[in-house]
Each structure stands twice: as C-alpha cells, then as structure tokens.
Scaffold this motif. Structure first.
Motif, PDB file in Angstrom:
ATOM      1  N   VAL A  26     -10.448   2.943  -1.294  1.00 38.03           N
ATOM      2  CA  VAL A  26      -9.929   2.160  -0.167  1.00 38.03           C
ATOM      3  C   VAL A  26      -9.083   1.032  -0.725  1.00 38.03           C
ATOM      4  CG1 VAL A  26     -11.766   2.687   1.477  1.00 38.03           C
ATOM      5  CG2 VAL A  26     -12.059   0.830  -0.173  1.00 38.03           C
ATOM      6  N   PRO A  27      -8.125   0.532   0.070  1.00 31.39           N
ATOM      7  CA  PRO A  27      -7.208  -0.508  -0.423  1.00 31.39           C
ATOM      8  C   PRO A  27      -7.943  -1.758  -0.920  1.00 31.39           C
ATOM      9  CG  PRO A  27      -6.493   0.309   1.709  1.00 31.39           C
ATOM     10  CD  PRO A  27      -7.819   0.954   1.428  1.00 31.39           C
ATOM     11  N   GLU A  28      -9.131  -2.042  -0.349  1.00 29.05           N
ATOM     12  CA  GLU A  28      -9.860  -3.238  -0.790  1.00 29.05           C
ATOM     13  C   GLU A  28     -10.130  -3.210  -2.293  1.00 29.05           C
ATOM     14  OE1 GLU A  28     -10.844  -1.827   2.480  1.00 29.05           O
ATOM     15  OE2 GLU A  28     -12.712  -2.937   2.820  1.00 29.05           O
ATOM     16  N   ILE A  29     -10.266  -1.992  -2.843  1.00 26.30           N
ATOM     17  CA  ILE A  29     -10.574  -1.884  -4.272  1.00 26.30           C
ATOM     18  C   ILE A  29      -9.482  -2.539  -5.104  1.00 26.30           C
ATOM     19  CG2 ILE A  29     -10.783  -0.244  -6.182  1.00 26.30           C
ATOM     20  CD1 ILE A  29     -12.345   1.553  -4.351  1.00 26.30           C
ATOM     21  N   ASN A  30      -8.242  -2.274  -4.739  1.00 31.15           N
ATOM     22  CA  ASN A  30      -7.136  -2.920  -5.449  1.00 31.15           C
ATOM     23  C   ASN A  30      -7.215  -4.430  -5.333  1.00 31.15           C
ATOM     24  OD1 ASN A  30      -5.894  -0.686  -6.521  1.00 31.15           O
ATOM     25  ND2 ASN A  30      -4.735  -0.289  -4.636  1.00 31.15           N
ATOM     26  N   ALA A  31      -7.507  -4.890  -4.120  1.00 26.25           N
ATOM     27  CA  ALA A  31      -7.578  -6.331  -3.899  1.00 26.25           C
ATOM     28  C   ALA A  31      -8.700  -6.942  -4.737  1.00 26.25           C
ATOM     29  CB  ALA A  31      -7.813  -6.622  -2.423  1.00 26.25           C
TER      30      ALA A  31
ATOM     31  N   GLN B  80       0.820  -1.206   0.000  1.00 30.28           N
ATOM     32  CA  GLN B  80       0.000   0.000   0.000  1.00 30.28           C
ATOM     33  C   GLN B  80       0.854   1.256   0.000  1.00 30.28           C
ATOM     34  OE1 GLN B  80      -3.214  -0.240   2.970  1.00 30.28           O
ATOM     35  NE2 GLN B  80      -2.722  -2.422   2.931  1.00 30.28           N
ATOM     36  N   ILE B  81       0.300   2.306  -0.588  1.00 34.79           N
ATOM     37  CA  ILE B  81       1.008   3.594  -0.608  1.00 34.79           C
ATOM     38  C   ILE B  81       0.815   4.282   0.734  1.00 34.79           C
ATOM     39  CG2 ILE B  81       1.068   5.885  -1.675  1.00 34.79           C
ATOM     40  CD1 ILE B  81       0.170   4.576  -4.253  1.00 34.79           C
ATOM     41  N   THR B  82       1.896   4.806   1.245  1.00 36.26           N
ATOM     42  CA  THR B  82       1.790   5.559   2.507  1.00 36.26           C
ATOM     43  C   THR B  82       2.262   6.982   2.262  1.00 36.26           C
ATOM     44  OG1 THR B  82       4.026   4.903   3.091  1.00 36.26           O
ATOM     45  CG2 THR B  82       2.224   3.545   3.966  1.00 36.26           C
TER      46      THR B  82
ATOM     47  N   VAL C 260       5.452  12.880   2.136  1.00 36.90           N
ATOM     48  CA  VAL C 260       6.395  12.089   1.341  1.00 36.90           C
ATOM     49  C   VAL C 260       5.776  10.723   1.018  1.00 36.90           C
ATOM     50  CG1 VAL C 260       8.691  11.069   1.251  1.00 36.90           C
ATOM     51  CG2 VAL C 260       8.309  13.232   2.476  1.00 36.90           C
ATOM     52  N   MET C 261       5.759  10.383  -0.277  1.00 40.43           N
ATOM     53  CA  MET C 261       5.156   9.105  -0.667  1.00 40.43           C
ATOM     54  C   MET C 261       6.106   7.962  -0.400  1.00 40.43           C
ATOM     55  SD  MET C 261       2.532   9.078  -3.813  1.00 40.43           S
ATOM     56  CE  MET C 261       3.619   8.211  -4.796  1.00 40.43           C
ATOM     57  N   GLY C 262       5.525   6.836   0.028  1.00 38.26           N
ATOM     58  CA  GLY C 262       6.334   5.643   0.224  1.00 38.26           C
ATOM     59  C   GLY C 262       5.463   4.423   0.154  1.00 38.26           C
ATOM     60  N   PHE C 263       6.087   3.251   0.206  1.00 40.68           N
ATOM     61  CA  PHE C 263       5.332   2.004   0.154  1.00 40.68           C
ATOM     62  C   PHE C 263       5.374   1.303   1.493  1.00 40.68           C
ATOM     63  CE2 PHE C 263       6.282   2.683  -4.329  1.00 40.68           C
ATOM     64  CZ  PHE C 263       5.006   2.525  -4.854  1.00 40.68           C
ATOM     65  N   ALA C 264       4.236   0.823   1.915  1.00 40.59           N
ATOM     66  CA  ALA C 264       4.211   0.000   3.119  1.00 40.59           C
ATOM     67  C   ALA C 264       4.763  -1.375   2.772  1.00 40.59           C
ATOM     68  CB  ALA C 264       2.780  -0.123   3.625  1.00 40.59           C
ATOM     69  N   PRO C 265       5.277  -2.110   3.755  1.00 38.67           N
ATOM     70  CA  PRO C 265       5.764  -3.462   3.466  1.00 38.67           C
ATOM     71  C   PRO C 265       4.611  -4.373   3.033  1.00 38.67           C
ATOM     72  CG  PRO C 265       5.757  -3.036   5.831  1.00 38.67           C
ATOM     73  CD  PRO C 265       5.430  -1.730   5.161  1.00 38.67           C
TER      74      PRO C 265
END
Ligand SMILES: Nc1ncnc2c1ncn2[C@@H]1O[C@H](COP(=O)(O)OP(=O)(O)O)[C@@H](O)[C@H]1O
Ligand SMILES: [Mg+2]
Lengths: 359, 267
Positions: free
Chosen positions: B234-239, B37-39, B44-49
């Motif tokens: 929401v992140p569920e959309i990607n899933a 997920q994008i954080t 500052v943009m980053g990726f969650a593990p």
C-alpha cells in the motif's frame, strides 16, 4: 630537626623489573630539591610515589613523622605540576586555577579573589577568561603552576616542567620558578634530566641512576667533588685517570698511576689504601707549563678553537688510552700552541676529585 | 606528494558516483513514490500528480502511530540504558587488569558480532526458560544487548584519549572520585556521549530482526512495516519508509556535525 618529607628505603617493582632500590630522600621545609638523572632512571616514579599515584613495594613514606601509606592522593598536602600540564580543556584559565578551591567547597567570592591573586603572582593577570587551547606553551605552564599553588600545599612536585619549552623561554621560566619558590616559601621537588638546569636552580641535588641514589649534595659540592665515575661524567666534563690509592693526608690523597704519583682531594671518608681509584680533573682546572723533568709531561695531539675557548688534547706516553683535555680562554699564549709540542700538565690538589672505581 | 593521474582520477570518480547511485537510487525512488503514486490506466503505467495522501493515511492509521510511539519509547530507554552500561564497561576496562578487561570486552562485543537471528533466538529461548512475558521490556533488553557494544566503542575511544592524567590532576587538586567524574571526566566526554546516544537511538529505531523474536504482541515501527508488506503493498509503506529514512538521515547528520566540531576543537 624533623624533615618535612622522608622517603625511607623505598623500593618499587613493575612486574619483575626493579625500578627503585633503597631510595632514601629527605625534603626540608622551604627547600628547592632537584632529582636529577638520565631518562629511565626512575625520577618520575619517585615523584608519583610521593604524590600517591603509585604504591611501593618496600620502605615507608613519612610526612612530618606520619606514615602516608593510608592517605589517598586527594588528602595529601602536595600538588603536582605534570609534565604535560594536564589542564582541563573544557574550563577556562580561572576555572582551572580555582578548581582546587571549588572542590573544597570554598565560597565563590573567596575563590574569585584568590584566583585573581594567584594569576597575578604567575603573571597571567588578564588571561582568566581564556581557554587552555588559546594559550602558548609558556602560559599553559604558568596556569599549571597557578593551579598547583592556589591551595597552599606544603610541597610542590614538578615533573620536568620546562622540558617542552624552547631554550629562551626555558631560561626565563627557570628564573621565574626560582623566585616563585623563594617568595612562596614552599618546598619544591623538581625533576630534570638537564644537569645545567639542576645546578642553576637547586638548593640540593639528588642524582639517581638505574633506580638508586648515586650521590646527593649542594650543586657546587656535587660539581667539585663527584664521588663516582657516573657523576663525574654526568655533571659537566672530567678527565679521569686510573690508579691505586697510595696514601691519605687529611683530605689530600696520593694516587699511584702509570704516569707517576698524582694528587686528588676527597670529602668525607677516604677509601682504603690500595683501592682502585680514579682522579677526576676538569679541563678548565688543568694548567700548562713548559716541559720540566720529573713533572707530568704530555704531548699536544690536537687543538680545537671554539671561539672564546680553546680545547687542547694531550697524550701522556704512559697513559696511551687517556686523552687529557684542557680548556683555556683563547688568547695570545694559546695561539702559539702547536701539535707535537711537549708541555707539563698540572692542577691544584684541591681541584681534583678522588673517585672510587666501580666494576 | 600527490601525483597527477587524470585518467585514473576520472575513473575512480566514475566508480564512486556509480556506487553512490546504486546505493541511493532505491532510497530516492521510495521517497519519490511516496509523493507521486504509480497509476495503471488500462495496463499503461503512469504517475499520479503530487499528493500527501499516503502521509495522511499514515497519520490516520492508529496502529502505525502506536507502533511509532513504541519505537520511540524503546529507542529512548534502550539508548539511555546502553549509555550508562557502556560508560560503566569502559571505566572498568581502563581501570581493570588487562586480562579481565579483555575478557569483559569480548563478552560485550559478542552479541553484536553474532548474527542477529542467533541473538534474537537465544533471547527468545532465555525469556521462555525464565518465564518472562514478552513485551516492551523484552524488546528493550534485546536492543540494549545489541546496542551496548556500539556505544561502548565510542565511549571507550574517547576515554582512552583522555588518558589517566586528567583524573590524576583532579585527584591531586583534592577532588573526590565523584567530583572528578562530574567536573572533569563527563564534561570531557560529552561529545562522545551525545554521538553514542544518537547512534544507539538510530540503531534501535531501525532494529527489526531481534525485535521480531522478542516483541510478543508489541509492535515497533519496522515490525509494523514488515507486517504491512506481508499483507500487500500500500502507498503508506513508501511514506513510512521515507519517514524512517528521514529520521535516520537526520541523526547521521547530527553525529557527523558533532564529530567535525570535535575534530576542529582538538586541532
Ligand atoms: N607503568 C609502568 N610499567 C612498567 N614499567 C614502567 C612503568 N612506568 C615506568 N616504568 C619503567 O620504570 C623505569 C623508570 O621510569 P621513570 O620513573 O618514568 O623514569 P624517568 O622519569 O627517570 O625517565 C623505566 O625503565 C620505565 O621503563
Ligand atoms: Mg620522567
């Protein structure tokens, strides 16, 4: 005796095109009958009418005296060997062959025994488990045959079954078909456009041309006594000389031609004297002799050496449009022939057929 | 004969690769984002593990599971019904007189060629007029209208390839029409039937526009996705998108394998 099958005066149209016209055919029990004709003459249509795949526009189709009009394909006691074999590719050989018994609800054990038996008959004993895609052309042919004979039909219809095979296999299958027909004692109605094949196999030949029956008879009869120019040209080779019928004595006819009087034989009723006729003589039946006064003397135009045979082409001064072809076994006497030579051309009246010239 | 033209080959290759990247990059991005997920930490943009959290949320979401169930039921019923209808139409086409066959064929194809929005709208009006309550049944009907042409095409091609001679051979050997259908025609058409059904399933599973019009209070998976997007991302959309992608890809793969097997058997 009542024929097994009788096509009475059958006609058939596709749209406005008449493809069969007044076809009358009888098939006797046990007979090997060939329908011979050039491509497009209507042979397949005749077979499809017998099988029930096509309707008719006129006439009747009688089987042992019963009209077949209301009998559907699957109730007719005939089976067909299709030109493209039409094998079921998702079934193995044994299942293909046993199909006719299976749909009749025969018990499994009986089917298995009969399939083994029939496969043996057509020489495919060991191949029951193979699929059609794993067979050669000749083997597929035998499967199609086995499938057609297993239900012991009264008649087998074969549509040019050998035309897809190469020359050698073809000759072998011809012998096999003939012996199979003899052994089974089932009538075969066989279609071909190959006159040699028809002559080699048949008890009787019916020649169709443009949807009509041109002539029928035993192979030898058709070959020796063609009755129309079409038959004379279609079955083997003939010299045709035009003239007028002058007189008939028994079966021997005298024909006046530009080259003088000639003789020919007619079977059955002769045309009226004065009719335009043709004399048909085969190249191998013409004799050559030294030129003599009063005989038919022609000049050698060309000599073609063909190995065992030699073909001599001559021309008669009164018949400038007719090349007279003579076939001889090549030997010492033919080796001495040369163009320009004048020779007497002759034949036995019994070897010449009288044709009615048609427009 | 194939001529060697290295420059042209390279160029064509590059174009093809670029095209594929343009096509698949967004899909890959969606799938990747469902796991990473994008954080944003102080702008500052980053990726969650790596995490399966969106998937867990998805499974925990009863509404989404209900939508999935609806989608599966619709896809199954619609593709089976389409298969039967398409078979009947195809049989009619090969046996009927040419003029009637062509007319029937045009009528079958029309709903597929019309913009889905028109098809959906007309269905909606029709259901309204006959006072037919919208719900599962209307969704299924809408999908059938849209799917039948596709299945029909697949089935007809195979049927025409079979030609009439196998049917004639079967009848000639004494089989009835029904026996011919069961023992000869359907087995010969099995690959076409399976790939037709899979295709129908995939199309029905993804169909959105027509469904929107005729769904009433029912919700299929794509409609659910649509609704979720409207409220906010929401992140569920990607899933969810990844899952739909996966199902469709698997079906496509199955159809491809099936057709390859068929081609090999035919040769
Ligand atoms: N289904 C059909 N529709 C229209 N014409 C046909 C059809 N089947 C055959 N014909 C025509 O009928 C004639 C006879 O065909 P056919 O019986 O197949 O001849 P053959 O088997 O002697 O080659 C041909 O001129 C052919 O073009
Ligand atoms: Mg033919």
């Amino acid at each position: 005796m009542q024929p097994l099958l009788h096509l009475e005066n059958i006609s058939k149209r596709y749209g406005s095109v008449r493809v069969l016209d007044g076809i009358d055919i009888t098939v006797a029990d046990n007979e090997f009958l060939t329908i011979l004709g050039p491509s497009g003459s209507g042979k397949t249509t005749i077979l499809r009418i017998i099988g029930g795949f096509e309707g008719i526009d006129g006439g009747r189709l009688m089987f042992e005296g019963r009209d077949l009009a209301s009998v559907p394909i699957n109730r007719r006691p005939f089976n067909t060997v299709f030109q493209d074999y039409a094998l079921f590719h998702h079934m193995n050989v044994a299942e293909n062959v046993g199909y006719g018994l299976k749909v009749r609800g025969r018990p499994r054990a009986e089917i298995a025994a009969k399939v083994a038996d029939v496969l043996e008959t057509v020489g495919l004993g060991a191949l029951g488990a193979r699929y059609p895609a794993q067979l050669s052309g000749g083997q597929r042919q035998r499967v199609a045959l086995a499938r057609a004979i297993i239900c012991e039909p009264r008649l087998i219809l074969l549509d040019e079954p050998l035309s897809a095979l190469d020359v050698e296999l073809r000759a072998q299958m011809q012998r096999f078909l003939k012996s199979l027909q003899r052994r089974l004692g089932i009538a075969f109605v066989f279609i071909t456009h190959d006159q040699e094949e028809a002559i080699a196999l048949s008890d009787r030949i019916i020649v169709v041309h443009r949807g009509r029956i041109e002539q029928e008879g035993a192979p030898e009869q058709l070959y020796r006594r063609p009755r129309t120019p079409f038959i004379a040209a279609f079955l083997g080779e003939n010299n045709l000389i035009a003239g007028t019928l002058a007189g008939v004595q028994g079966a021997v006819c005298r024909v006046e031609t530009a080259a003088g009087p000639l003789h020919a034989t007619v079977d059955g009723p002769a045309p009226l004297p004065g009719s335009a006729v043709l004399v048909a003589v085969r190249p191998e039946h013409i004799t050559l002799a030294a030129a003599a006064p009063g005989a038919l003397v022609a000049e050698v135009v060309e000599i073609r050496f063909l190995g065992a045979n030699i073909l001599i082409e001559l021309r008669h001064p009164a018949l400038p449009d007719t090349l007279i072809k003579v076939r001889r076994l090549a030997d010492g006497s033919t080796a001495r022939l040369s163009p320009g030579q004048r020779l007497t051309v002759g034949w036995a009246a019994d070897d010449a057929a009288l044709l009615v010239a048609k427009g | 004969m194939k001529q060697k033209a290295p420059l042209l080959d390279t160029l064509l290759g590059l174009v093809a690769v670029a095209g594929l990247i343009a096509l698949y990059a967004p899909l890959v991005a969606v799938a990747a984002l469902s796991f990473f997920q994008i954080t944003r930490v102080r702008g500052v943009m980053g990726f969650a593990p790596f995490s399966l959290e969106p998937y867990a949320a998805l499974i925990a979401n009863g509404e989404i599971l209900a939508a999935l169930a609806t989608s599966l039921i619709v896809a199954m019923v619609a593709s089976l019904a389409s298969l039967v209808l398409a078979l009947m139409f195809a049989f009619y086409f090969v046996s009927a007189r040419r003029r009637f066959g062509l007319m029937m064929q045009m009528m079958v194809f029309l709903p597929f060629l019309l913009p889905p929005i028109i098809t959906g709208l007309s269905l909606l009006i029709a259901f309204r007029e006959i006072d037919f309550a919208r719900g599962l049944a209307t969704i299924i009907v809408g999908h059938i209208v849209f799917i039948v042409p596709v299945v029909y095409r697949t089935v007809l091609v195979r049927l025409q390839l079979l030609g009439g001679s196998l049917t004639e051979a079967s009848l000639d050997l004494g089989a009835s029409r029904v026996q011919t259908l069961v023992h000869v025609i359907l087995p010969q058409m099995r690959p076409a039937l399976i790939s037709g059904a899979l295709l129908a399933f995939a199309i029905s599973f993804d169909e959105t526009l027509i469904t929107l019009f005729v769904a009433g209070s029912e919700t299929t998976l794509p409609i659910r996705l649509w609704a979720m997007m409207r409220v906010g991302f929401v992140p569920e959309i990607n899933a969810l998108a990844t899952l739909i992608l996966l199902v469709t890809a698997l079906i496509t793969l199955a159809i491809g394998l099936l057709q390859r097997g068929q081609a090999e058997r035919a040769s």
